[in-house]
Design a protein around this motif. Structure first.
Motif, PDB file in Angstrom:
ATOM      1  N   GLN A 145       3.050   0.336  -4.651  1.00  0.00           N
ATOM      2  CA  GLN A 145       1.668   0.099  -5.046  1.00  0.00           C
ATOM      3  C   GLN A 145       1.509   0.269  -6.549  1.00  0.00           C
ATOM      4  O   GLN A 145       0.943  -0.596  -7.233  1.00  0.00           O
ATOM      5  CB  GLN A 145       0.739   1.061  -4.303  1.00  0.00           C
ATOM      6  CG  GLN A 145      -0.731   0.902  -4.682  1.00  0.00           C
ATOM      7  CD  GLN A 145      -1.625   1.772  -3.810  1.00  0.00           C
ATOM      8  OE1 GLN A 145      -2.243   1.305  -2.860  1.00  0.00           O
ATOM      9  NE2 GLN A 145      -1.672   3.056  -4.129  1.00  0.00           N
ATOM     10  N   ALA A 146       2.010   1.368  -7.069  1.00  0.00           N
ATOM     11  CA  ALA A 146       1.911   1.608  -8.509  1.00  0.00           C
ATOM     12  C   ALA A 146       2.658   0.536  -9.290  1.00  0.00           C
ATOM     13  O   ALA A 146       2.181   0.038 -10.316  1.00  0.00           O
ATOM     14  CB  ALA A 146       2.457   2.994  -8.853  1.00  0.00           C
ATOM     15  N   GLU A 203       3.078   4.195  -1.626  1.00  0.00           N
ATOM     16  CA  GLU A 203       2.871   4.855  -2.915  1.00  0.00           C
ATOM     17  C   GLU A 203       3.756   4.296  -4.032  1.00  0.00           C
ATOM     18  O   GLU A 203       3.285   4.019  -5.130  1.00  0.00           O
ATOM     19  CB  GLU A 203       3.124   6.357  -2.767  1.00  0.00           C
ATOM     20  CG  GLU A 203       2.900   7.148  -4.045  1.00  0.00           C
ATOM     21  CD  GLU A 203       3.150   8.636  -3.841  1.00  0.00           C
ATOM     22  OE1 GLU A 203       3.020   9.382  -4.819  1.00  0.00           O
ATOM     23  OE2 GLU A 203       3.480   9.046  -2.712  1.00  0.00           O
ATOM     24  N   PHE A 260       2.586   6.404 -10.973  1.00  0.00           N
ATOM     25  CA  PHE A 260       1.717   6.983  -9.945  1.00  0.00           C
ATOM     26  C   PHE A 260       0.299   6.427 -10.041  1.00  0.00           C
ATOM     27  O   PHE A 260      -0.636   6.985  -9.478  1.00  0.00           O
ATOM     28  CB  PHE A 260       1.725   8.506 -10.075  1.00  0.00           C
ATOM     29  CG  PHE A 260       3.120   9.063 -10.112  1.00  0.00           C
ATOM     30  CD1 PHE A 260       3.853   9.201  -8.954  1.00  0.00           C
ATOM     31  CD2 PHE A 260       3.714   9.389 -11.317  1.00  0.00           C
ATOM     32  CE1 PHE A 260       5.153   9.664  -8.987  1.00  0.00           C
ATOM     33  CE2 PHE A 260       5.014   9.855 -11.363  1.00  0.00           C
ATOM     34  CZ  PHE A 260       5.740   9.994 -10.191  1.00  0.00           C
ATOM     35  N   THR A 261       0.159   5.294 -10.733  1.00  0.00           N
ATOM     36  CA  THR A 261      -1.139   4.629 -10.841  1.00  0.00           C
ATOM     37  C   THR A 261      -1.593   4.143  -9.459  1.00  0.00           C
ATOM     38  O   THR A 261      -0.781   3.664  -8.664  1.00  0.00           O
ATOM     39  CB  THR A 261      -1.041   3.446 -11.814  1.00  0.00           C
ATOM     40  OG1 THR A 261      -0.785   3.954 -13.139  1.00  0.00           O
ATOM     41  CG2 THR A 261      -2.317   2.631 -11.834  1.00  0.00           C
ATOM     42  N   ILE A 262      -2.876   4.273  -9.195  1.00  0.00           N
ATOM     43  CA  ILE A 262      -3.453   3.860  -7.904  1.00  0.00           C
ATOM     44  C   ILE A 262      -4.577   2.849  -8.150  1.00  0.00           C
ATOM     45  O   ILE A 262      -5.034   2.681  -9.296  1.00  0.00           O
ATOM     46  CB  ILE A 262      -3.989   5.082  -7.124  1.00  0.00           C
ATOM     47  CG1 ILE A 262      -5.058   5.816  -7.949  1.00  0.00           C
ATOM     48  CG2 ILE A 262      -2.850   6.015  -6.758  1.00  0.00           C
ATOM     49  CD1 ILE A 262      -5.701   6.986  -7.214  1.00  0.00           C
ATOM     50  N   PRO A 263      -5.026   2.147  -7.113  1.00  0.00           N
ATOM     51  CA  PRO A 263      -6.084   1.141  -7.298  1.00  0.00           C
ATOM     52  C   PRO A 263      -7.344   1.678  -7.969  1.00  0.00           C
ATOM     53  O   PRO A 263      -8.025   0.942  -8.697  1.00  0.00           O
ATOM     54  CB  PRO A 263      -6.366   0.679  -5.863  1.00  0.00           C
ATOM     55  CG  PRO A 263      -5.060   0.847  -5.168  1.00  0.00           C
ATOM     56  CD  PRO A 263      -4.486   2.110  -5.738  1.00  0.00           C
ATOM     57  N   GLN A 264      -7.646   2.965  -7.752  1.00  0.00           N
ATOM     58  CA  GLN A 264      -8.833   3.545  -8.373  1.00  0.00           C
ATOM     59  C   GLN A 264      -8.725   3.628  -9.895  1.00  0.00           C
ATOM     60  O   GLN A 264      -9.722   3.835 -10.591  1.00  0.00           O
ATOM     61  CB  GLN A 264      -9.088   4.940  -7.798  1.00  0.00           C
ATOM     62  CG  GLN A 264      -9.607   4.937  -6.368  1.00  0.00           C
ATOM     63  CD  GLN A 264      -8.510   4.735  -5.335  1.00  0.00           C
ATOM     64  OE1 GLN A 264      -7.358   4.511  -5.678  1.00  0.00           O
ATOM     65  NE2 GLN A 264      -8.869   4.805  -4.051  1.00  0.00           N
ATOM     66  N   ASP A 265      -7.498   3.452 -10.416  1.00  0.00           N
ATOM     67  CA  ASP A 265      -7.296   3.475 -11.871  1.00  0.00           C
ATOM     68  C   ASP A 265      -7.544   2.120 -12.514  1.00  0.00           C
ATOM     69  O   ASP A 265      -7.474   1.983 -13.739  1.00  0.00           O
ATOM     70  CB  ASP A 265      -5.862   3.929 -12.195  1.00  0.00           C
ATOM     71  CG  ASP A 265      -5.599   5.360 -11.761  1.00  0.00           C
ATOM     72  OD1 ASP A 265      -6.516   6.189 -11.889  1.00  0.00           O
ATOM     73  OD2 ASP A 265      -4.471   5.644 -11.294  1.00  0.00           O
ATOM     74  N   ASN A 308       0.802  -1.233   0.000  1.00  0.00           N
ATOM     75  CA  ASN A 308       0.000   0.000   0.000  1.00  0.00           C
ATOM     76  C   ASN A 308       0.830   1.275   0.000  1.00  0.00           C
ATOM     77  O   ASN A 308       0.277   2.374   0.016  1.00  0.00           O
ATOM     78  CB  ASN A 308      -0.968   0.020   1.192  1.00  0.00           C
ATOM     79  CG  ASN A 308      -0.249   0.070   2.534  1.00  0.00           C
ATOM     80  OD1 ASN A 308       0.981   0.061   2.608  1.00  0.00           O
ATOM     81  ND2 ASN A 308      -1.020   0.098   3.619  1.00  0.00           N
ATOM     82  N   PRO A 358      -4.929  -3.452  -1.314  1.00  0.00           N
ATOM     83  CA  PRO A 358      -3.659  -2.936  -0.783  1.00  0.00           C
ATOM     84  C   PRO A 358      -3.537  -3.233   0.713  1.00  0.00           C
ATOM     85  O   PRO A 358      -4.521  -3.178   1.441  1.00  0.00           O
ATOM     86  CB  PRO A 358      -3.754  -1.421  -1.026  1.00  0.00           C
ATOM     87  CG  PRO A 358      -4.897  -1.238  -1.981  1.00  0.00           C
ATOM     88  CD  PRO A 358      -5.843  -2.364  -1.704  1.00  0.00           C
ATOM     89  N   GLU A 362       1.237  15.573 -11.417  1.00  0.00           N
ATOM     90  CA  GLU A 362       0.280  14.943 -10.512  1.00  0.00           C
ATOM     91  C   GLU A 362      -0.073  15.838  -9.335  1.00  0.00           C
ATOM     92  O   GLU A 362      -1.048  15.605  -8.633  1.00  0.00           O
ATOM     93  CB  GLU A 362       0.864  13.629  -9.972  1.00  0.00           C
ATOM     94  CG  GLU A 362       1.072  12.532 -11.010  1.00  0.00           C
ATOM     95  CD  GLU A 362      -0.220  11.920 -11.471  1.00  0.00           C
ATOM     96  OE1 GLU A 362      -1.150  11.836 -10.641  1.00  0.00           O
ATOM     97  OE2 GLU A 362      -0.317  11.515 -12.629  1.00  0.00           O
TER      98      GLU A 362
END
Length: 335
Positions: free
Chosen positions: A180-181, A177, A202-207, A175, A219, A334
């Motif tokens: 995670q990406a 930053e 910088f991709t996150i789970p919401q993507d 989890n 995560p 970002e």
């Protein structure tokens, strides 16, 4: 009773034997003061001369070694590097740090000449956050991020290939930053998730496009994932950082998938030697990088990584600087 001396009393007008003569010490005090000042000046000049001699000693000499900050100074690669450097006439001092937060400030302020502990993405985040301009001088290695199957009661992998991972099952990822990406990128490359757009560092789970992905992503703290694979039957697999693989006693060769270290997506994760921007052309520092990239040192690095390191010794300084610049640009976009 006062005793009397046999010495004759001088016949001097106004002389009183009960009151001593007041002697004028001014000339003596002046002499002493002059001697003290002369001594202080001599000591200062000697100290300055000694300091100047140290400053004048060439960087990389025995009296002025190259100071390199690392995490794990006793690791076999650093022991071998120090030996190889000395054999080539370069003296180094490997300075050990216990965390990853102090090395860049120490380099920036001049306490270090170089450091080697971070990948380009970490350096980019530091530069942007601190308005600094540390630069990569040379690459060392990339450590692929592996996807590991859940374990049974005997500690053996339940799934031996990507195709065996059930649709709709859960995969754990770190989890933090940075990882995670990268972990999402691993799952995308493995065909387990689909993204709504392009992958970035910088991709996150919401993507993640959950409706079109094979697995669900959860995560969690990086250090918990290995244990989860043996204790939580709802988790089918997990992406585990290299360090935690070793800590959990997992054989790194049992990864059912890992990212391609030669791919463009892996560029942010190239581990590098960093220097101040003003030292990017320093020949002694460049020599240190070249020595580290020799076979005896890289063999020890590979031994320490349990065979998981992919060497990143072919990237030029200009390539690494360009990768760093691109990542920093992404970070600023970002914000």
């Amino acid at each position: 009773m006062r005793s009397f001396s046999s010495t004759p009393v001088p016949d001097i007008p106004g002389y009183d034997p009960d009151h001593p003569v007041r002697v004028n010490h001014t000339p003596r005090n002046i002499v002493i003061a002059v001697l003290v000042v002369a001594f202080v000046l001599a000591a200062t000049l000697l100290g300055y001369h000694a300091m100047t001699k140290t400053d004048e000693a060439p960087k990389g000499s025995e009296n002025n070694p190259v100071v390199i900050g690392v995490v794990g100074a006793t690791n076999p690669e650093w022991v071998e590097f120090t030996k190889q450097a000395k054999a080539q006439g370069v003296y180094v001092q490997i300075k050990d740090f216990q965390d990853y937060t102090s090395e860049n400030p120490a380099l920036s302020t001049g306490s270090l000449d170089m450091n080697e502990f971070q990948h380009l993405l970490y350096l980019a985040n530091y530069n942007v956050s601190n308005r600094d301009n540390l630069q990569p001088l040379g690459g060392t290695a990339i450590y692929p991020l592996g996807l590991y199957s859940a374990r049974n009661d005997q500690g053996k992998p339940i799934y031996e290939s990507l195709s065996q991972i059930p649709a709709g099952s859960t995969v754990a990822i770190p989890n933090d930053e940075t990882n995670q990406a990268r972990a999402i990128g691993v799952l995308r490359a493995a065909g387990l998730v689909t993204l709504k757009g392009d992958w970035t560092a910088f991709t996150i789970p919401q993507d993640i496009d959950t409706a079109n992905s094979k697995v669900k992503v959860v995560p969690m703290k990086a250090e918990q994932i290995a244990n989860t694979l043996t204790s939580d039957p709802t988790v089918a697999a997990g992406v585990i950082n290299n360090d935690y693989v070793a800590d959990a006693g997992i054989d790194p060769t049992t990864a059912i998938y890992h990212d391609d270290a030669d791919s463009e997506e892996s560029h942010p994760y190239i581990n590098i030697f960093a220097v101040r921007a003003a030292d990017i052309d320093n020949e002694t520092y460049r020599k240190c990088v070249e020595i580290f990239q020799t076979k005896p040192v890289l063999d020890k690095l590979q031994e320490n990584s349990q065979g998981t390191a992919v060497f990143a010794d072919k990237f030029s300084t200009k390539q690494l600087q360009q990768y760093l610049q691109d990542i920093e640009r992404q970070i600023r976009s970002e914000e």
